[in-house]
Design an enzyme around this catalytic site. Structure first.
Site, PDB file in Angstrom:
ATOM      1  N   TYR A  74       0.921  -1.079   0.113  1.00 26.77           N
ATOM      2  CA  TYR A  74      -0.011  -0.080  -0.112  1.00 26.77           C
ATOM      3  C   TYR A  74       0.854   1.282  -0.041  1.00 26.77           C
ATOM      4  O   TYR A  74       1.513   1.602   0.928  1.00 26.77           O
ATOM      5  CB  TYR A  74      -0.975   0.083   1.040  1.00 26.77           C
ATOM      6  CG  TYR A  74      -1.826  -1.055   1.449  1.00 26.77           C
ATOM      7  CD1 TYR A  74      -2.332  -1.744   0.156  1.00 26.77           C
ATOM      8  CD2 TYR A  74      -2.355  -1.356   2.456  1.00 26.77           C
ATOM      9  CE1 TYR A  74      -3.190  -2.773   0.160  1.00 26.77           C
ATOM     10  CE2 TYR A  74      -3.421  -2.493   2.519  1.00 26.77           C
ATOM     11  CZ  TYR A  74      -3.838  -3.245   1.456  1.00 26.77           C
ATOM     12  OH  TYR A  74      -4.648  -4.220   1.555  1.00 26.77           O
ATOM     13  N   HIS A  99      -0.508 -11.981   0.525  1.00 27.72           N
ATOM     14  CA  HIS A  99      -1.590 -11.088  -0.081  1.00 27.72           C
ATOM     15  C   HIS A  99      -2.020 -11.964  -1.297  1.00 27.72           C
ATOM     16  O   HIS A  99      -3.198 -11.720  -1.285  1.00 27.72           O
ATOM     17  CB  HIS A  99      -0.750  -9.645  -0.446  1.00 27.72           C
ATOM     18  CG  HIS A  99      -1.463  -8.645  -0.396  1.00 27.72           C
ATOM     19  ND1 HIS A  99      -1.112  -7.506  -0.167  1.00 27.72           N
ATOM     20  CD2 HIS A  99      -2.974  -8.638  -0.703  1.00 27.72           C
ATOM     21  CE1 HIS A  99      -1.996  -6.487  -0.376  1.00 27.72           C
ATOM     22  NE2 HIS A  99      -3.067  -7.243  -0.464  1.00 27.72           N
ATOM     23  N   PRO A 103     -15.624  -4.519   3.072  1.00 29.68           N
ATOM     24  CA  PRO A 103     -16.973  -4.821   3.597  1.00 29.68           C
ATOM     25  C   PRO A 103     -18.013  -3.983   3.042  1.00 29.68           C
ATOM     26  O   PRO A 103     -19.191  -4.204   3.313  1.00 29.68           O
ATOM     27  CB  PRO A 103     -16.747  -4.972   4.947  1.00 29.68           C
ATOM     28  CG  PRO A 103     -15.737  -4.097   5.506  1.00 29.68           C
ATOM     29  CD  PRO A 103     -14.700  -4.143   4.242  1.00 29.68           C
ATOM     30  N   LEU A 104     -17.564  -2.716   2.875  1.00 29.19           N
ATOM     31  CA  LEU A 104     -18.416  -1.585   2.370  1.00 29.19           C
ATOM     32  C   LEU A 104     -18.618  -1.409   1.022  1.00 29.19           C
ATOM     33  O   LEU A 104     -19.134  -0.429   0.394  1.00 29.19           O
ATOM     34  CB  LEU A 104     -18.271  -0.152   3.106  1.00 29.19           C
ATOM     35  CG  LEU A 104     -18.219  -0.133   4.625  1.00 29.19           C
ATOM     36  CD1 LEU A 104     -17.417   0.931   5.125  1.00 29.19           C
ATOM     37  CD2 LEU A 104     -19.563  -0.400   5.258  1.00 29.19           C
ATOM     38  N   GLY A 105     -18.288  -2.597   0.347  1.00 26.71           N
ATOM     39  CA  GLY A 105     -18.247  -2.427  -1.222  1.00 26.71           C
ATOM     40  C   GLY A 105     -17.474  -1.326  -1.692  1.00 26.71           C
ATOM     41  O   GLY A 105     -17.758  -0.709  -2.711  1.00 26.71           O
ATOM     42  N   ARG A 106     -16.248  -0.790  -1.065  1.00 25.21           N
ATOM     43  CA  ARG A 106     -15.124   0.087  -1.462  1.00 25.21           C
ATOM     44  C   ARG A 106     -16.224   1.404  -1.169  1.00 25.21           C
ATOM     45  O   ARG A 106     -15.924   2.384  -2.089  1.00 25.21           O
ATOM     46  CB  ARG A 106     -14.491  -0.025  -2.609  1.00 25.21           C
ATOM     47  CG  ARG A 106     -13.931  -1.406  -3.086  1.00 25.21           C
ATOM     48  CD  ARG A 106     -13.270  -1.474  -4.150  1.00 25.21           C
ATOM     49  NE  ARG A 106     -12.619  -2.765  -4.392  1.00 25.21           N
ATOM     50  CZ  ARG A 106     -11.365  -3.198  -4.143  1.00 25.21           C
ATOM     51  NH1 ARG A 106     -10.613  -2.399  -3.297  1.00 25.21           N
ATOM     52  NH2 ARG A 106     -11.105  -4.573  -4.617  1.00 25.21           N
ATOM     53  N   GLY A 107     -16.837   1.539  -0.259  1.00 24.15           N
ATOM     54  CA  GLY A 107     -17.631   2.799  -0.029  1.00 24.15           C
ATOM     55  C   GLY A 107     -18.927   2.849  -0.731  1.00 24.15           C
ATOM     56  O   GLY A 107     -19.927   3.764  -0.319  1.00 24.15           O
ATOM     57  N   PHE A 108     -19.405   1.954  -1.743  1.00 31.04           N
ATOM     58  CA  PHE A 108     -20.530   2.118  -2.483  1.00 31.04           C
ATOM     59  C   PHE A 108     -21.765   1.902  -1.683  1.00 31.04           C
ATOM     60  O   PHE A 108     -22.720   2.461  -1.722  1.00 31.04           O
ATOM     61  CB  PHE A 108     -20.537   0.908  -3.552  1.00 31.04           C
ATOM     62  CG  PHE A 108     -21.673   1.187  -4.623  1.00 31.04           C
ATOM     63  CD1 PHE A 108     -21.613   2.218  -5.703  1.00 31.04           C
ATOM     64  CD2 PHE A 108     -22.895   0.839  -4.454  1.00 31.04           C
ATOM     65  CE1 PHE A 108     -22.472   2.445  -6.578  1.00 31.04           C
ATOM     66  CE2 PHE A 108     -23.909   0.848  -5.385  1.00 31.04           C
ATOM     67  CZ  PHE A 108     -23.772   1.613  -6.307  1.00 31.04           C
TER      68      PHE A 108
HETATM   69  N1  NAP Z   1      -6.322  -8.520   0.904  1.00 29.69           N
HETATM   70  C1  NAP Z   1      -6.771  -7.604  -0.047  1.00 29.69           C
HETATM   71  O1  NAP Z   1      -6.488  -7.947  -1.345  1.00 29.69           O
HETATM   72  C2  NAP Z   1      -7.275  -6.236   0.036  1.00 29.69           C
HETATM   73  C3  NAP Z   1      -7.711  -5.551  -1.051  1.00 29.69           C
HETATM   74  C4  NAP Z   1      -8.313  -4.389  -0.803  1.00 29.69           C
HETATM   75  C5  NAP Z   1      -8.240  -3.927   0.678  1.00 29.69           C
HETATM   76  N2  NAP Z   1      -8.163  -4.627   1.614  1.00 29.69           N
HETATM   77  C6  NAP Z   1      -8.138  -4.149   3.170  1.00 29.69           C
HETATM   78  O2  NAP Z   1      -9.433  -3.991   3.220  1.00 29.69           O
HETATM   79  C7  NAP Z   1      -9.637  -2.725   3.949  1.00 29.69           C
HETATM   80  C8  NAP Z   1     -11.051  -2.080   3.605  1.00 29.69           C
HETATM   81  O3  NAP Z   1     -11.351  -2.086   2.078  1.00 29.69           O
HETATM   82  P1  NAP Z   1     -11.517  -0.621   1.439  1.00 29.69           P
HETATM   83  O4  NAP Z   1     -11.055   0.311   2.339  1.00 29.69           O
HETATM   84  O5  NAP Z   1     -10.808  -1.090   0.024  1.00 29.69           O
HETATM   85  O6  NAP Z   1     -13.108  -0.809   1.170  1.00 29.69           O
HETATM   86  P2  NAP Z   1     -14.296  -0.558   2.109  1.00 29.69           P
HETATM   87  O7  NAP Z   1     -13.856  -0.686   3.657  1.00 29.69           O
HETATM   88  O8  NAP Z   1     -15.408  -1.354   1.718  1.00 29.69           O
HETATM   89  O9  NAP Z   1     -14.795   0.964   1.920  1.00 29.69           O
HETATM   90  C9  NAP Z   1     -13.670   1.850   2.148  1.00 29.69           C
HETATM   91  C10 NAP Z   1     -14.439   3.452   1.614  1.00 29.69           C
HETATM   92  O10 NAP Z   1     -15.626   3.606   2.315  1.00 29.69           O
HETATM   93  C11 NAP Z   1     -15.738   4.838   2.709  1.00 29.69           C
HETATM   94  N3  NAP Z   1     -16.374   4.797   4.257  1.00 29.69           N
HETATM   95  C12 NAP Z   1     -15.950   4.077   5.090  1.00 29.69           C
HETATM   96  N4  NAP Z   1     -16.857   4.122   6.133  1.00 29.69           N
HETATM   97  C13 NAP Z   1     -17.788   4.888   5.876  1.00 29.69           C
HETATM   98  C14 NAP Z   1     -19.152   5.186   6.216  1.00 29.69           C
HETATM   99  N5  NAP Z   1     -19.456   4.765   7.481  1.00 29.69           N
HETATM  100  N6  NAP Z   1     -19.967   6.088   5.599  1.00 29.69           N
HETATM  101  C15 NAP Z   1     -19.735   6.558   4.119  1.00 29.69           C
HETATM  102  N7  NAP Z   1     -18.314   6.006   3.594  1.00 29.69           N
HETATM  103  C16 NAP Z   1     -17.607   5.519   4.538  1.00 29.69           C
HETATM  104  C17 NAP Z   1     -14.243   5.383   2.955  1.00 29.69           C
HETATM  105  O11 NAP Z   1     -14.119   6.656   2.745  1.00 29.69           O
HETATM  106  P3  NAP Z   1     -13.573   7.627   3.837  1.00 29.69           P
HETATM  107  O12 NAP Z   1     -11.946   7.350   3.974  1.00 29.69           O
HETATM  108  O13 NAP Z   1     -13.851   9.094   3.369  1.00 29.69           O
HETATM  109  O14 NAP Z   1     -14.418   7.440   5.026  1.00 29.69           O
HETATM  110  C18 NAP Z   1     -13.545   4.490   1.781  1.00 29.69           C
HETATM  111  O15 NAP Z   1     -13.643   5.431   0.751  1.00 29.69           O
HETATM  112  C19 NAP Z   1      -8.474  -1.878   3.485  1.00 29.69           C
HETATM  113  O16 NAP Z   1      -8.206  -0.713   4.061  1.00 29.69           O
HETATM  114  C20 NAP Z   1      -7.390  -2.761   3.371  1.00 29.69           C
HETATM  115  O17 NAP Z   1      -6.860  -2.753   4.644  1.00 29.69           O
HETATM  116  C21 NAP Z   1      -7.290  -5.835   1.297  1.00 29.69           C
END
Ligand code: NAP
Length: 322
Positions: free
Chosen positions: A61, A130, A210-215
Site C-alpha cells: 500500500y 497477499h 466490507p462496504l463495497g469500497r464505499g458504495f
Molecule cells: N487483501 C486484499 O487484497 C485487500 C484488498 C483491498 C482492501 N483490503 C483491506 O481492506 C480494507 C477495507 O477495504 P476498502 O477500504 O478498500 O473498502 P471498504 O472498507 O469497503 O470502503 C472504504 C471506503 O468507504 C468509505 N467509508 C468508510 N466508512 C464509511 C461510512 N460509515 N460512511 C460512508 N463512507 C464510508 C471510505 O471513505 P472515507 O475514508 O472518506 O471514510 C472509503 O472510501 C483496506 O483498508 C485494506 O486494509 C485488502
C-alpha cells in the site's frame, strides 16, 4: 462509547474487536486528494479506545508509506492492537496500479524484516500472504511464512484471496490462521466455499472491502463521486457509469433496512457481514474519525430474520469486481 465486543480469530489464539480498521485508503487506492496523515493518525490512535483493535495494512500500500504511517501512529499504543500486514505483491508502477506476485521464500524472508522496520515493532500478530504466486508452489511460500512464526516475528499467518485448494495445501504444512478476502452484501461468493472451509478448519475470516469500497454506504451516486483517474475504482467494472447506476437499487434496499433500524447504510452492511460467521472480523477502511465511530457502532446492531432475508435477496451486483 463502551468498547465493542471482541471476537476470537478462529483457533489462532488471537482476538480482536468485532470491527477492525483497514488502513489502505489512508495512503493508496482512492486518490492522493484523500490522503491526510494527521487525520489518519488520529483515526488509528482512536481505534483501540472504541474496541477496534485489528489494524490491517500491507507492504504494497503506497507502496511502503502506509506501513510507515501505521508504524508511526501505533508507536504509543502498539500493545493495544492486533497488527496485521501482508507480503507477496510487488508494485511495479504505483500510478497505474501495476503489480506482480512474488511468493519466493527469499522474498517472504526479506519482506517481513522490512515491514517490521517500517512498522517500528519486533513482531506482527498476523502476517498474511497477499496473493498466492502461480509460479511458486504454495507449499514453498507457506514454509517461509511458517519460519516467521518460529522466529517470533509473526504470532500467526494467514492468506488473502486464496482458493480452497491453496488453503488446504498450505494448512497441511502449518495452520492457516485466517483468510482475508473481499466479502460484502454485493460480493457473496466466499459464502459458498472459503467461509465453510474456515469454519471447518478453525480459521478466522477477515472480509476486506466490507462496504463495497464505499458504495454500499450510499456515498457514490455517480462516477463524479470517485477520486478521479487516480482512484483505483475508476478502473473497476463495478464502478463504470452504467454499473454505478444499476447498483443504486442495492443501496436503496440497504437504506430501507437502515431506516427501519434507525441506523446508517454502512452499519447495516457491516452488521450483515458480522452475522455470517462468528469468527469473522471485517476491516472497513476510513480516513475519518466520525466514520470509525459509526462503523464500530455496527457491532451493536442486531438484524432480525426479516432484515437478513431482505438483505439476502438483494439483486446481484452489476459489473465484475476487478
Ligand atoms: N487483501 C486484499 O487484497 C485487500 C484488498 C483491498 C482492501 N483490503 C483491506 O481492506 C480494507 C477495507 O477495504 P476498502 O477500504 O478498500 O473498502 P471498504 O472498507 O469497503 O470502503 C472504504 C471506503 O468507504 C468509505 N467509508 C468508510 N466508512 C464509511 C461510512 N460509515 N460512511 C460512508 N463512507 C464510508 C471510505 O471513505 P472515507 O475514508 O472518506 O471514510 C472509503 O472510501 C483496506 O483498508 C485494506 O486494509 C485488502
Amino acid at each position: 462509547m463502551e468498547p465493542i465486543p471482541t471476537r476470537r480469530l478462529g483457533e489462532s489464539g488471537l482476538q480482536a474487536g468485532a470491527i477492525g480498521l483497514g488502513c489502505m485508503g489512508m495512503s493508496w487506492a482512492y486518490g492522493p486528494s484523500r490522503v491526510d496523515d494527521a487525520q489518519s493518525t488520529e483515526v488509528i490512535r482512536s481505534a483501540p479506545g472504541l474496541g477496534v483493535t485489528l489494524i490491517d495494512t500491507a507492504d504494497m500500500y503506497g507502496p511502503f508509506i502506509n506501513e510507515e504511517l501505521v508504524g508511526r501512529a501505533l508507536e504509543p499504543i502498539r500493545d493495544e492492537v492486533t497488527l496485521a500486514t501482508k507480503c507477496g505483491l510487488v508494485v511495479d508502477d504505483a500510478v497505474s496500479f501495476q503489480m506482480h506476485r512474488d511468493g519466493s521464500p527469499d522474498h517472504v524472508r526479506e519482506a517481513i524484516d522490512a515491514s517490521l522496520k517500517r512498522l517500528r515493532t519486533d513482531r506482527v500478530e498476523l502476517y498474511q500472504l497477499h496473493r498466492v504466486d502461480p509460479d511458486v508452489p504454495v507449499e514453498e511460500t507457506w514454509g517461509a511464512m511458517a519460519e516467521q512464526v518460529a522466529a517470533g516475528k509473526a504470532r500467526a499467518i494467514g492468506m488473502s484471496e486464496a482458493t480452497v485448494d491453496e488453503l488446504t495445501r498450505a494448512h497441511a504444512i502449518h495452520p492457516v490462521a485466517s483468510l482475508q478476502s473481499e466479502f460484502s452484501l454485493w460480493t457473496r461468493e466466499p459464502l459458498s466455499d472459503v467461509i465453510p472451509w474456515c469454519r471447518e478448519h478453525g480459521a478466522a475470516f477477515i472480509p476486506f472491502a466490507p462496504l463495497g469500497r464505499g458504495f454500499l454506504t450510499g456515498a457514490i451516486k455517480s462516477t463524479a463521486d470517485l477520486g478521479g483517474d487516480d482512484d483505483f475504482r475508476a478502473r473497476n467494472p463495478r464502478f463504470s457509469a452504467e454499473a454505478v447506476d444499476a447498483n443504486q437499487a442495492i443501496v436503496a434496499e440497504v437504506r430501507a433496512v437502515a431506516e427501519r433500524l434507525d441506523a446508517t447504510a454502512a452499519q447495516v452492511a457491516l452488521a450483515w457481514v458480522l452475522a455470517q460467521y462468528e469468527h469473522l472480523v471485517p476491516i472497513p477502511g476510513t480516513t475519518k474519525l466520525h466514520r470509525l465511530e459509526e462503523n464500530a457502532g455496527s457491532a451493536r446492531l442486531t438484524l432480525v430474520r426479516e432484515d437478513l432475508e431482505r438483505l439476502d435477496s438483494l439483486p446481484a451486483a452489476a459489473g465484475d469486481r476487478y
